[in-house]
Every structure is written in C-alpha cells, then in structure tokens.
Design a protein around this motif. Structure first.
Motif, PDB file in Angstrom:
ATOM      1  N   ILE A  78       0.838  -1.208   0.000  1.00  0.00           N
ATOM      2  CA  ILE A  78       0.000   0.000   0.000  1.00  0.00           C
ATOM      3  C   ILE A  78       0.872   1.257   0.000  1.00  0.00           C
ATOM      4  O   ILE A  78       0.679   2.174  -0.805  1.00  0.00           O
ATOM      5  N   LEU A  79       1.856   1.292   0.896  1.00  0.00           N
ATOM      6  CA  LEU A  79       2.712   2.471   0.994  1.00  0.00           C
ATOM      7  C   LEU A  79       3.563   2.641  -0.263  1.00  0.00           C
ATOM      8  O   LEU A  79       3.804   3.775  -0.707  1.00  0.00           O
ATOM      9  N   ALA A  80       4.007   1.546  -0.843  1.00  0.00           N
ATOM     10  CA  ALA A  80       4.815   1.622  -2.067  1.00  0.00           C
ATOM     11  C   ALA A  80       4.033   2.257  -3.204  1.00  0.00           C
ATOM     12  O   ALA A  80       4.589   3.021  -4.002  1.00  0.00           O
ATOM     13  N   ASN A  81       2.734   1.964  -3.283  1.00  0.00           N
ATOM     14  CA  ASN A  81       1.910   2.505  -4.364  1.00  0.00           C
ATOM     15  C   ASN A  81       1.599   3.982  -4.174  1.00  0.00           C
ATOM     16  O   ASN A  81       1.184   4.657  -5.121  1.00  0.00           O
ATOM     17  N   ILE A  82       1.772   4.495  -2.966  1.00  0.00           N
ATOM     18  CA  ILE A  82       1.657   5.936  -2.733  1.00  0.00           C
ATOM     19  C   ILE A  82       2.992   6.613  -3.023  1.00  0.00           C
ATOM     20  O   ILE A  82       3.066   7.630  -3.712  1.00  0.00           O
ATOM     21  N   GLN A  83       4.064   6.021  -2.519  1.00  0.00           N
ATOM     22  CA  GLN A  83       5.389   6.606  -2.717  1.00  0.00           C
ATOM     23  C   GLN A  83       5.789   6.664  -4.191  1.00  0.00           C
ATOM     24  O   GLN A  83       6.495   7.589  -4.613  1.00  0.00           O
ATOM     25  N   VAL A  84       5.338   5.707  -4.982  1.00  0.00           N
ATOM     26  CA  VAL A  84       5.760   5.621  -6.378  1.00  0.00           C
ATOM     27  C   VAL A  84       5.274   6.806  -7.202  1.00  0.00           C
ATOM     28  O   VAL A  84       5.775   7.058  -8.308  1.00  0.00           O
ATOM     29  N   LEU A  85       4.316   7.555  -6.683  1.00  0.00           N
ATOM     30  CA  LEU A  85       3.810   8.727  -7.396  1.00  0.00           C
ATOM     31  C   LEU A  85       4.800   9.894  -7.356  1.00  0.00           C
ATOM     32  O   LEU A  85       4.652  10.853  -8.120  1.00  0.00           O
ATOM     33  N   LYS A  86       5.788   9.825  -6.488  1.00  0.00           N
ATOM     34  CA  LYS A  86       6.764  10.912  -6.371  1.00  0.00           C
ATOM     35  C   LYS A  86       8.008  10.578  -7.182  1.00  0.00           C
ATOM     36  O   LYS A  86       8.643   9.546  -6.963  1.00  0.00           O
ATOM     37  N   THR A  87       8.342  11.454  -8.133  1.00  0.00           N
ATOM     38  CA  THR A  87       9.552  11.268  -8.937  1.00  0.00           C
ATOM     39  C   THR A  87      10.659  12.165  -8.401  1.00  0.00           C
ATOM     40  O   THR A  87      10.422  13.316  -8.026  1.00  0.00           O
ATOM     41  N   VAL A  88      11.862  11.611  -8.360  1.00  0.00           N
ATOM     42  CA  VAL A  88      13.026  12.335  -7.854  1.00  0.00           C
ATOM     43  C   VAL A  88      14.214  12.036  -8.767  1.00  0.00           C
ATOM     44  O   VAL A  88      14.140  11.159  -9.639  1.00  0.00           O
ATOM     45  N   GLU A  89      15.294  12.755  -8.553  1.00  0.00           N
ATOM     46  CA  GLU A  89      16.543  12.448  -9.265  1.00  0.00           C
ATOM     47  C   GLU A  89      17.480  11.721  -8.324  1.00  0.00           C
ATOM     48  O   GLU A  89      17.783  12.195  -7.227  1.00  0.00           O
ATOM     49  N   LEU A  90      17.907  10.540  -8.744  1.00  0.00           N
ATOM     50  CA  LEU A  90      18.841   9.737  -7.959  1.00  0.00           C
ATOM     51  C   LEU A  90      19.995   9.309  -8.855  1.00  0.00           C
ATOM     52  O   LEU A  90      19.768   8.755  -9.933  1.00  0.00           O
ATOM     53  N   PHE A  91      21.214   9.589  -8.396  1.00  0.00           N
ATOM     54  CA  PHE A  91      22.409   9.211  -9.150  1.00  0.00           C
ATOM     55  C   PHE A  91      22.374   9.750 -10.582  1.00  0.00           C
ATOM     56  O   PHE A  91      22.808   9.097 -11.521  1.00  0.00           O
ATOM     57  N   GLY A  92      21.788  10.947 -10.740  1.00  0.00           N
ATOM     58  CA  GLY A  92      21.806  11.623 -12.029  1.00  0.00           C
ATOM     59  C   GLY A  92      20.697  11.260 -12.991  1.00  0.00           C
ATOM     60  O   GLY A  92      20.645  11.783 -14.101  1.00  0.00           O
ATOM     61  N   ILE A  93      19.781  10.377 -12.588  1.00  0.00           N
ATOM     62  CA  ILE A  93      18.685   9.991 -13.475  1.00  0.00           C
ATOM     63  C   ILE A  93      17.355  10.010 -12.723  1.00  0.00           C
ATOM     64  O   ILE A  93      17.326   9.959 -11.501  1.00  0.00           O
ATOM     65  N   VAL A  94      16.259  10.101 -13.490  1.00  0.00           N
ATOM     66  CA  VAL A  94      14.925  10.198 -12.894  1.00  0.00           C
ATOM     67  C   VAL A  94      14.503   8.848 -12.333  1.00  0.00           C
ATOM     68  O   VAL A  94      14.675   7.799 -12.972  1.00  0.00           O
ATOM     69  N   SER A  95      13.950   8.870 -11.132  1.00  0.00           N
ATOM     70  CA  SER A  95      13.490   7.646 -10.481  1.00  0.00           C
ATOM     71  C   SER A  95      12.220   7.948  -9.702  1.00  0.00           C
ATOM     72  O   SER A  95      11.895   9.108  -9.444  1.00  0.00           O
ATOM     73  N   THR A  96      11.497   6.909  -9.367  1.00  0.00           N
ATOM     74  CA  THR A  96      10.344   7.056  -8.480  1.00  0.00           C
ATOM     75  C   THR A  96      10.697   6.495  -7.107  1.00  0.00           C
ATOM     76  O   THR A  96      11.569   5.630  -6.989  1.00  0.00           O
ATOM     77  N   LEU A  97      10.022   6.997  -6.099  1.00  0.00           N
ATOM     78  CA  LEU A  97      10.187   6.421  -4.766  1.00  0.00           C
ATOM     79  C   LEU A  97       9.324   5.155  -4.672  1.00  0.00           C
ATOM     80  O   LEU A  97       8.589   4.818  -5.589  1.00  0.00           O
ATOM     81  N   GLY A  98       9.409   4.484  -3.566  1.00  0.00           N
ATOM     82  CA  GLY A  98       8.618   3.280  -3.363  1.00  0.00           C
ATOM     83  C   GLY A  98       9.364   1.998  -3.639  1.00  0.00           C
ATOM     84  O   GLY A  98       8.917   0.912  -3.265  1.00  0.00           O
ATOM     85  N   ASN A  99      10.531   2.109  -4.305  1.00  0.00           N
ATOM     86  CA  ASN A  99      11.266   0.895  -4.669  1.00  0.00           C
ATOM     87  C   ASN A  99      11.827   0.161  -3.455  1.00  0.00           C
ATOM     88  O   ASN A  99      11.931  -1.069  -3.460  1.00  0.00           O
ATOM     89  N   ILE A 100      12.186   0.933  -2.429  1.00  0.00           N
ATOM     90  CA  ILE A 100      12.782   0.293  -1.252  1.00  0.00           C
ATOM     91  C   ILE A 100      11.740  -0.508  -0.486  1.00  0.00           C
ATOM     92  O   ILE A 100      11.916  -1.705  -0.235  1.00  0.00           O
ATOM     93  N   ILE A 101      10.638   0.160  -0.113  1.00  0.00           N
ATOM     94  CA  ILE A 101       9.648  -0.556   0.697  1.00  0.00           C
ATOM     95  C   ILE A 101       8.978  -1.662  -0.119  1.00  0.00           C
ATOM     96  O   ILE A 101       8.609  -2.714   0.413  1.00  0.00           O
ATOM     97  N   TYR A 102       8.844  -1.441  -1.429  1.00  0.00           N
ATOM     98  CA  TYR A 102       8.306  -2.517  -2.268  1.00  0.00           C
ATOM     99  C   TYR A 102       9.263  -3.702  -2.287  1.00  0.00           C
ATOM    100  O   TYR A 102       8.836  -4.858  -2.230  1.00  0.00           O
ATOM    101  N   GLY A 103      10.560  -3.399  -2.344  1.00  0.00           N
ATOM    102  CA  GLY A 103      11.547  -4.472  -2.315  1.00  0.00           C
ATOM    103  C   GLY A 103      11.512  -5.275  -1.028  1.00  0.00           C
ATOM    104  O   GLY A 103      11.814  -6.468  -1.018  1.00  0.00           O
ATOM    105  N   THR A 104      11.108  -4.625   0.083  1.00  0.00           N
ATOM    106  CA  THR A 104      11.035  -5.358   1.349  1.00  0.00           C
ATOM    107  C   THR A 104       9.911  -6.386   1.356  1.00  0.00           C
ATOM    108  O   THR A 104       9.921  -7.311   2.177  1.00  0.00           O
ATOM    109  N   SER A 105       8.934  -6.239   0.454  1.00  0.00           N
ATOM    110  CA  SER A 105       7.886  -7.261   0.370  1.00  0.00           C
ATOM    111  C   SER A 105       8.482  -8.570  -0.155  1.00  0.00           C
ATOM    112  O   SER A 105       8.066  -9.659   0.246  1.00  0.00           O
TER     113      SER A 105
END
Length: 227
Positions: free
Chosen positions: A39-66
């Motif tokens: 549930i939280l991953a699907n909310i976080q994924v709506l936010k786009t950020v720049e990580l290591f010089g490229i565009v990424s979405t949040l939510g990958n970490i907590i989704y990975g913990t599933s």
C-alpha cells in the motif's frame, strides 16, 4: 542532504523496521508487513526524484522489502506461508484502493482543505493498482517458486545468499517491466519513461543485493517478543 544520502537512510530505516517487525511479532509481523508495504509503495511511487543523475520514483525500497518478507518466510516457514504473504498483499492493495476510491466520491465541505491533495494522490491509483497487482502477483509468485527451486540446488546455510539473490533479482525484473509499462507508459515522455524503467529495476536490484544480510539476521531470530 542529498537525495542519494536520503535514499540510503531510507533503506536502512526500512530494513530496521522489517527486522523489528519480525523480532516483535514473528511470522505475523512479516505477514502484516506484506500488506503494509504494498500500500505504501503505491503511494510513494507517485513521487519522482533524481537519484544518481537519473529520474526515479520512490517506493522501490519498501516494495523491495515485500520480496524480503517472502524470502524470510520461505526460508523459515516454507512455501505455504510465503504464498500467504503474497495474497495478503494482493488483498490489501485491492481493498485499500476501493475504499479510497469511494472516499473520493464524497462531496467535501467548504471547510475542507485536503480533498484536492487526496484526489491528486488517489485518483491515479486505479491505474497504478492494476499495474502493481499484475506485476506484484507475477513477480512475487515467481519469487516464491524460484526461492524453493534454488533452495533445492543450494540448500546449505552458507548458500542462502545465492538462493536469495537468484530468486529476487529475476523476480524484480519481471515486476519492474510489467509495472512500469502498465502504470507509466504514456504518462511521461519516452526519455523520462525509459529512465524510470531502468532506475526502477536498478533500485530494486540494489535493495535485493543489500537485503541479503537481513535474511541472515532474520534466520537467527527464534522467538518473537510477543507470541
């Protein structure tokens, strides 16, 4: 503080809480975490950020913990309990999306100040949910199957890292491809979409690589504090 440093801190916090959840509540803690994480991953994924010089979405970490949760369940309790976690996550995502969709149908009072923000977040969730459900089931069910397949090939405790990474990294690739195309194709320009696709898998791959010590630590936990 840079996004990269925050990302590392966020990963440490997520790993700490999933271990704490298991230490406090045992198997039940991991089952609850599976529903909470999706549930939280699907909310976080709506936010786009720049990580290591490229565009990424949040939510990958907590989704990975599933995936981490199902790997721990597979290792300590077997395929049946790991599959239960997958279906708990599936149910949690469907029910939460439907409930929030109904909430948005209410006409807000003139004193309301949050409805527009809720609409911005949850009105896109049906598409995100469809993509997530398909990707989640395909990736997670493959992960549970693959973990036990590789466990038969690499059954020693010293080989836990092999079965953990072989199962998770392939499953994450399946998940990332399906989710990104269903959820985001057409919403972003092609170059941004491509970056999101690449970083989505890369970030999940990093989480899978770094979560191996967590599986070893979880394996040493025998009895939860709250039985």
């Amino acid at each position: 503080m840079s996004n990269e440093m925050l990302w590392i801190i966020l990963m440490i916090v997520n790993f700490t809480f999933i271990l704490l959840s298991y230490k406090l509540f045992g198997k039940l803690g991991l089952l609850v975490w599976s529903g909470f994480a999706i549930i939280l991953a699907n909310i976080q994924v709506l936010k786009t950020v720049e990580l290591f010089g490229i565009v990424s979405t949040l939510g990958n970490i907590i989704y990975g913990t599933s995936f981490l949760a199902t790997d721990i369940l597979s290792e300590k309790y077997g395929k049946k309990e790991a599959s239960k976690a997958v279906w708990i996550g599936f149910f949690a995502l469907i029910s939460s999306t439907l409930i929030m969709w109904l909430c948005l149908k209410f006409i807000p009072h003139e004193s309301d100040f949050i409805n527009e923000s809720l609409v911005d977040i949850f009105s896109i969730m049906p598409r995100i949910t469809i993509g997530s459900l398909i990707a989640y089931l395909a990736g997670q069910l493959h992960d549970v199957w693959a973990y036990h397949y590789w466990k038969e090939k690499f059954s020693k405790d010293s080989q836990l890292w092999i079965r953990n990474n072989l199962s998770t990294m392939v499953s994450q690739l399946i998940d990332s491809l399906l989710f990104t195309f269903i959820a985001f194709y057409g919403l972003f320009e092609i170059d941004v979409f491509t970056q999101i696709l690449i970083t989505t898998y890369f970030m999940k791959w990093l989480v899978a690589a770094f979560d191996t010590p967590i599986v070893y630590l979880a394996k040493k936990i025998d009895k939860p504090i709250f039985k």
